[in-house]
Design a protein around this motif. Structure first.
Motif, PDB file in Angstrom:
ATOM      1  N   ARG A 112       2.790  -6.104   1.451  1.00 10.72           N
ATOM      2  CA  ARG A 112       3.656  -7.282   1.602  1.00 10.72           C
ATOM      3  C   ARG A 112       4.423  -7.267   2.921  1.00 10.72           C
ATOM      4  O   ARG A 112       4.466  -8.299   3.615  1.00 10.72           O
ATOM      5  N   PRO A 113       5.028  -6.140   3.328  1.00  9.94           N
ATOM      6  CA  PRO A 113       5.652  -6.123   4.656  1.00  9.94           C
ATOM      7  C   PRO A 113       4.650  -6.343   5.784  1.00  9.94           C
ATOM      8  O   PRO A 113       4.993  -6.925   6.819  1.00  9.94           O
ATOM      9  N   LEU A 114       3.410  -5.900   5.591  1.00  6.26           N
ATOM     10  CA  LEU A 114       2.383  -6.138   6.604  1.00  6.26           C
ATOM     11  C   LEU A 114       2.107  -7.631   6.738  1.00  6.26           C
ATOM     12  O   LEU A 114       1.967  -8.149   7.857  1.00  6.26           O
ATOM     13  N   LEU A 115       2.026  -8.342   5.623  1.00  3.25           N
ATOM     14  CA  LEU A 115       1.885  -9.801   5.681  1.00  3.25           C
ATOM     15  C   LEU A 115       3.017 -10.427   6.489  1.00  3.25           C
ATOM     16  O   LEU A 115       2.797 -11.306   7.324  1.00  3.25           O
ATOM     17  N   THR A 116       4.234  -9.963   6.230  1.00  2.00           N
ATOM     18  CA  THR A 116       5.396 -10.503   6.935  1.00  2.00           C
ATOM     19  C   THR A 116       5.323 -10.211   8.423  1.00  2.00           C
ATOM     20  O   THR A 116       5.589 -11.092   9.261  1.00  2.00           O
ATOM     21  N   ARG A 117       4.957  -8.980   8.780  1.00  6.65           N
ATOM     22  CA  ARG A 117       4.858  -8.628  10.201  1.00  6.65           C
ATOM     23  C   ARG A 117       3.792  -9.460  10.909  1.00  6.65           C
ATOM     24  O   ARG A 117       3.902  -9.730  12.103  1.00  6.65           O
ATOM     25  N   MET A 118       2.772  -9.862  10.170  1.00  2.00           N
ATOM     26  CA  MET A 118       1.701 -10.660  10.753  1.00  2.00           C
ATOM     27  C   MET A 118       2.025 -12.150  10.748  1.00  2.00           C
ATOM     28  O   MET A 118       1.220 -12.965  11.200  1.00  2.00           O
ATOM     29  N   GLY A 119       3.184 -12.516  10.203  1.00  2.00           N
ATOM     30  CA  GLY A 119       3.576 -13.918  10.167  1.00  2.00           C
ATOM     31  C   GLY A 119       2.830 -14.729   9.135  1.00  2.00           C
ATOM     32  O   GLY A 119       2.700 -15.952   9.272  1.00  2.00           O
ATOM     33  N   ARG A 179      -5.558  -4.085  14.156  1.00  2.00           N
ATOM     34  CA  ARG A 179      -4.191  -3.568  14.045  1.00  2.00           C
ATOM     35  C   ARG A 179      -4.211  -2.118  13.580  1.00  2.00           C
ATOM     36  O   ARG A 179      -4.829  -1.787  12.577  1.00  2.00           O
ATOM     37  N   ALA A 180      -3.462  -1.275  14.269  1.00  2.00           N
ATOM     38  CA  ALA A 180      -3.391   0.136  13.884  1.00  2.00           C
ATOM     39  C   ALA A 180      -2.723   0.313  12.530  1.00  2.00           C
ATOM     40  O   ALA A 180      -3.146   1.151  11.726  1.00  2.00           O
ATOM     41  N   ASP A 181      -1.662  -0.473  12.250  1.00  2.00           N
ATOM     42  CA  ASP A 181      -0.964  -0.298  10.973  1.00  2.00           C
ATOM     43  C   ASP A 181      -1.832  -0.743   9.808  1.00  2.00           C
ATOM     44  O   ASP A 181      -1.834  -0.122   8.738  1.00  2.00           O
ATOM     45  N   ALA A 182      -2.630  -1.802   9.984  1.00  2.00           N
ATOM     46  CA  ALA A 182      -3.527  -2.258   8.921  1.00  2.00           C
ATOM     47  C   ALA A 182      -4.652  -1.249   8.702  1.00  2.00           C
ATOM     48  O   ALA A 182      -5.006  -0.935   7.559  1.00  2.00           O
ATOM     49  N   ARG A 183      -5.212  -0.726   9.784  1.00  2.00           N
ATOM     50  CA  ARG A 183      -6.291   0.256   9.634  1.00  2.00           C
ATOM     51  C   ARG A 183      -5.794   1.537   8.970  1.00  2.00           C
ATOM     52  O   ARG A 183      -6.495   2.138   8.148  1.00  2.00           O
ATOM     53  N   GLU A 184      -4.576   1.938   9.296  1.00  2.00           N
ATOM     54  CA  GLU A 184      -4.012   3.136   8.674  1.00  2.00           C
ATOM     55  C   GLU A 184      -3.857   2.944   7.170  1.00  2.00           C
ATOM     56  O   GLU A 184      -4.195   3.832   6.373  1.00  2.00           O
ATOM     57  N   LEU A 185      -3.357   1.787   6.764  1.00  2.00           N
ATOM     58  CA  LEU A 185      -3.209   1.503   5.346  1.00  2.00           C
ATOM     59  C   LEU A 185      -4.578   1.410   4.670  1.00  2.00           C
ATOM     60  O   LEU A 185      -4.750   1.889   3.543  1.00  2.00           O
ATOM     61  N   ALA A 186      -5.545   0.806   5.344  1.00  2.00           N
ATOM     62  CA  ALA A 186      -6.889   0.709   4.774  1.00  2.00           C
ATOM     63  C   ALA A 186      -7.492   2.094   4.552  1.00  2.00           C
ATOM     64  O   ALA A 186      -8.143   2.345   3.531  1.00  2.00           O
ATOM     65  N   ARG A 187      -7.275   3.011   5.484  1.00  2.00           N
ATOM     66  CA  ARG A 187      -7.795   4.372   5.312  1.00  2.00           C
ATOM     67  C   ARG A 187      -7.160   5.053   4.107  1.00  2.00           C
ATOM     68  O   ARG A 187      -7.840   5.728   3.322  1.00  2.00           O
ATOM     69  N   ALA A 188      -5.848   4.887   3.954  1.00  2.00           N
ATOM     70  CA  ALA A 188      -5.164   5.477   2.798  1.00  2.00           C
ATOM     71  C   ALA A 188      -5.679   4.878   1.498  1.00  2.00           C
ATOM     72  O   ALA A 188      -5.862   5.585   0.494  1.00  2.00           O
ATOM     73  N   LEU A 189      -5.944   3.587   1.524  1.00  2.00           N
ATOM     74  CA  LEU A 189      -6.432   2.912   0.327  1.00  2.00           C
ATOM     75  C   LEU A 189      -7.821   3.413  -0.053  1.00  2.00           C
ATOM     76  O   LEU A 189      -8.084   3.678  -1.229  1.00  2.00           O
ATOM     77  N   VAL A 190      -8.709   3.565   0.923  1.00  2.00           N
ATOM     78  CA  VAL A 190     -10.052   4.045   0.636  1.00  2.00           C
ATOM     79  C   VAL A 190     -10.014   5.447   0.044  1.00  2.00           C
ATOM     80  O   VAL A 190     -10.711   5.749  -0.937  1.00  2.00           O
ATOM     81  N   THR A 191      -9.190   6.311   0.612  1.00  2.00           N
ATOM     82  CA  THR A 191      -9.068   7.676   0.083  1.00  2.00           C
ATOM     83  C   THR A 191      -8.612   7.650  -1.366  1.00  2.00           C
ATOM     84  O   THR A 191      -9.154   8.371  -2.220  1.00  2.00           O
ATOM     85  N   ALA A 192      -7.618   6.823  -1.656  1.00  2.00           N
ATOM     86  CA  ALA A 192      -7.112   6.721  -3.029  1.00  2.00           C
ATOM     87  C   ALA A 192      -8.177   6.172  -3.965  1.00  2.00           C
ATOM     88  O   ALA A 192      -8.369   6.670  -5.084  1.00  2.00           O
ATOM     89  N   ARG A 193      -8.911   5.130  -3.511  1.00  2.00           N
ATOM     90  CA  ARG A 193      -9.937   4.532  -4.354  1.00  2.00           C
ATOM     91  C   ARG A 193     -11.024   5.554  -4.702  1.00  2.00           C
ATOM     92  O   ARG A 193     -11.500   5.607  -5.834  1.00  2.00           O
ATOM     93  N   GLU A 194     -11.441   6.334  -3.727  1.00  2.00           N
ATOM     94  CA  GLU A 194     -12.510   7.303  -3.980  1.00  2.00           C
ATOM     95  C   GLU A 194     -12.082   8.330  -5.021  1.00  2.00           C
ATOM     96  O   GLU A 194     -12.864   8.703  -5.902  1.00  2.00           O
ATOM     97  N   GLY A 195     -10.831   8.772  -4.932  1.00  2.00           N
ATOM     98  CA  GLY A 195     -10.343   9.731  -5.920  1.00  2.00           C
ATOM     99  C   GLY A 195     -10.243   9.138  -7.311  1.00  2.00           C
ATOM    100  O   GLY A 195     -10.655   9.772  -8.295  1.00  2.00           O
ATOM    101  N   PHE A 196      -9.744   7.907  -7.408  1.00  2.00           N
ATOM    102  CA  PHE A 196      -9.603   7.276  -8.718  1.00  2.00           C
ATOM    103  C   PHE A 196     -10.960   6.917  -9.315  1.00  2.00           C
ATOM    104  O   PHE A 196     -11.140   6.974 -10.533  1.00  2.00           O
ATOM    105  N   LEU A 197     -11.919   6.533  -8.481  1.00  2.00           N
ATOM    106  CA  LEU A 197     -13.259   6.237  -9.000  1.00  2.00           C
ATOM    107  C   LEU A 197     -13.891   7.480  -9.613  1.00  2.00           C
ATOM    108  O   LEU A 197     -14.497   7.410 -10.693  1.00  2.00           O
ATOM    109  N   ALA A 198     -13.746   8.606  -8.935  1.00  2.00           N
ATOM    110  CA  ALA A 198     -14.304   9.847  -9.476  1.00  2.00           C
ATOM    111  C   ALA A 198     -13.655  10.201 -10.800  1.00  2.00           C
ATOM    112  O   ALA A 198     -14.323  10.638 -11.749  1.00  2.00           O
ATOM    113  N   GLU A 199     -12.341   9.988 -10.890  1.00  2.00           N
ATOM    114  CA  GLU A 199     -11.634  10.288 -12.133  1.00  2.00           C
ATOM    115  C   GLU A 199     -12.019   9.321 -13.238  1.00  2.00           C
ATOM    116  O   GLU A 199     -12.226   9.726 -14.393  1.00  2.00           O
TER     117      GLU A 199
END
Length: 211
Positions: A112-119, A179-199
Motif C-alpha cells: 500500500r505505501p508503494l502504491l502511494t509512492r507511485m502516485g 523500480r528497485a523498491d518494487a523489485r525488492e518486495l517482489a523478491r521477498a514475496l517470491v521467497t515467501a511463496r516458495e516456502g509456503f507452497l512447499a509447506e
C-alpha cells in the motif's frame, strides 16, 4: 476491462508479458501502443528515505501492473485465510492459514505505501475481474457454505493457485520492473511463496485437494 487508460495499459502490459491476457478475460487490443505512454507519463518518485531501497525516477508499466494486481490478490487471499484460520477442520491447516495470513498482511503493509509512492490510488482496479490466482467472491461464498474436510480442500486448492500465480507475476516484476523498491518486495514475496507452497503440499488433505 474498464480502467483508466494508464492503469488499464499497465495491467494489460504485465498480463501480456506473462501470457495471461486471454485467461484474465481482458482484451489485449491497444495495450502495446500504450506501453510507451505509460512509461512517459508515470509519476515521478521522490528519493527513498535513508535506510530504504532506492527507486528509479519513473515507474514502468510492469511496476504499475504488478503492484495494482498484487495488492488485491493479497487482500482477497486474506479473506479466505481468515475463514480457514477460524473454521478449517484440520488443526495444521488452521495454523498454516494463520501464518500465511500474517505474512500477507505484512506484505500489504509494504504494497500500500508503494502504491502511494507511485502516485496510484488504493482502490482495486481489478474489482469484478476474473484474474488468474485471485480469490473471487464466488470462492468466498463457496468457502462460507463448506464445512469440515470439504472446506479444507477448497482452501488448499484456491490458496495453492494464489501462491503459484502471485509468485509467477512477481518473478516478472523482478526481471522486467524498473523500480528497485518494487523489485525488492517482489523478491521477498517470491521467497515467501516458495516456502509456503512447499509447506502447503505437505498438509493433511493436500494430496486429495491438489491431485
Amino acid at each position: 476491462m474498464n480502467l483508466p487508460p494508464l492503469h488499464r495499459a499497465a495491467a494489460l502490459g504485465l498480463l501480456a508479458a506473462l501470457g495471461l491476457g486471454g485467461v484474465a478475460g481482458c482484451s489485449s487490443a491497444d495495450s502495446a501502443p500504450r506501453t510507451a505512454e505509460v512509461r512517459k507519463s508515470a509519476p515521478d518518485v521522490s528519493p527513498a528515505p535513508s535506510g530504504t531501497a532506492s527507486a528509479t525516477s519513473t515507474s514502468t508499466s510492469t511496476d504499475i501492473g504488478w503492484v495494482q494486481l498484487m495488492t488485491p490478490m493479497n487482500q482477497q487471499a486474506v479473506k479466505l485465510l481468515t475463514l480457514a484460520a477460524e473454521r478449517a477442520a484440520e488443526p495444521r491447516v488452521r495454523a498454516f492459514a494463520v501464518r500465511l495470513r500474517t505474512g500477507h498482511e505484512a506484505e500489504l503493509n509494504r504494497l500500500r505505501p508503494l502504491l502511494t509512492r507511485m502516485g496510484l490510488p488504493l482502490t482495486d482496479v481489478h474489482a469484478g475481474h476474473d484474474m488468474p490466482g485471485m480469490v473471487t467472491e464466488q470462492d468466498l461464498e463457496a468457502a462460507h457454505a463448506a464445512e469440515g474436510p470439504a472446506l479444507d480442500r477448497l482452501v488448499l486448492a484456491r490458496i495453492r493457485d494464489h501462491l503459484r500465480q502471485s509468485a509467477e507475476v512477481s518473478r516478472s516484476e523482478i526481471t522486467a520492473g524498473g523500480r528497485a523498491d518494487a523489485r525488492e518486495l517482489a523478491r521477498a514475496l517470491v521467497t515467501a511463496r516458495e516456502g509456503f507452497l512447499a509447506e502447503l503440499e505437505r498438509l493433511p488433505g493436500a494430496v486429495r485437494a491438489l491431485g
